[in-house]
Design a protein around this motif. Sequence first.
Motif, mmCIF file in Angstrom:
data_model
loop_
_atom_site.group_PDB
_atom_site.id
_atom_site.type_symbol
_atom_site.label_atom_id
_atom_site.label_comp_id
_atom_site.label_asym_id
_atom_site.label_seq_id
_atom_site.Cartn_x
_atom_site.Cartn_y
_atom_site.Cartn_z
ATOM 1 N N ALA A 1 62.428 19.714 27.692
ATOM 2 C CA ALA A 1 63.864 19.689 27.770
ATOM 3 C C ALA A 1 64.305 21.073 27.148
ATOM 4 O O ALA A 1 63.661 21.698 26.509
ATOM 5 C CB ALA A 1 64.220 18.688 27.161
ATOM 6 N N LYS A 2 65.377 21.441 27.818
ATOM 7 C CA LYS A 2 66.195 22.723 27.448
ATOM 8 C C LYS A 2 66.586 22.490 26.034
ATOM 9 O O LYS A 2 66.594 23.500 25.217
ATOM 10 C CB LYS A 2 67.107 23.347 28.232
ATOM 11 C CG LYS A 2 66.410 23.790 29.442
ATOM 12 C CD LYS A 2 67.411 24.436 30.454
ATOM 13 C CE LYS A 2 66.831 24.927 31.760
ATOM 14 N NZ LYS A 2 67.796 25.687 32.561
ATOM 15 N N SER B 1 72.226 18.392 29.740
ATOM 16 C CA SER B 1 71.196 18.211 28.823
ATOM 17 C C SER B 1 71.135 18.160 27.330
ATOM 18 O O SER B 1 70.329 17.521 26.819
ATOM 19 C CB SER B 1 70.503 19.805 29.112
ATOM 20 O OG SER B 1 69.294 19.834 28.469
#
Length: 200
Positions: free
Chosen positions: A10-11, A44
């Motif tokens: 995940a960013k 995100s």
Amino acid sequence: MRTITKKSTAKCHLELYTYYLIAESKYSGCNRLSEIFEDLSHDSVNRFLLRESYKPVDLFNEFKQHIELSGGTLSIDDTVIEKLYSNPKLSKFIGYFWSGNKHKTIKGINLVTLLYTDPNGISVPLNYRLYDKEDNLSKNDYFRMMLSEVLAWGLRPIYVTGDSWYSSKENLKFLKKQELGFMIGIAKNRQVSIVKGQYQ
């Protein structure tokens, strides 16, 4: 807390989000973080916040290795995080609370915190609650619950301090039962008995 079994792709992650909160203390939010990092979407950040589930015991476990758990002072206090433009009907945590800082009732989120200062003077928050009107509990109820939790987790303070909001008879009897010393403010209209049967 979620157990991580492999490195996340995940960013948005905990380290990034923590640095962001430290740097952007006034206008923090998913949109603002995505504006700062152009390749990081609002979704995100939102997924990261929904994925992680941190509890008060996680905060305690994070700090317990850096402090002496015995012999310190535990302080109870609450603060109102202003949310002047939010609709209380759309959020379970937003309501109207008395602000000692503003000396009036304001709209916001009421955060109740237990702050511990160990014998070496190191001060850290060890437990917290966001006031939730759906709980049908008072801040005094939260205080007793939070204190019971930190004692169960291994904290052994000598004293507990707080302002007059927390000086209810139920709280003081609870502290006495736990064999804790306490220094709690007394409201101006309160009568106290130092000698049994004599009130002043």
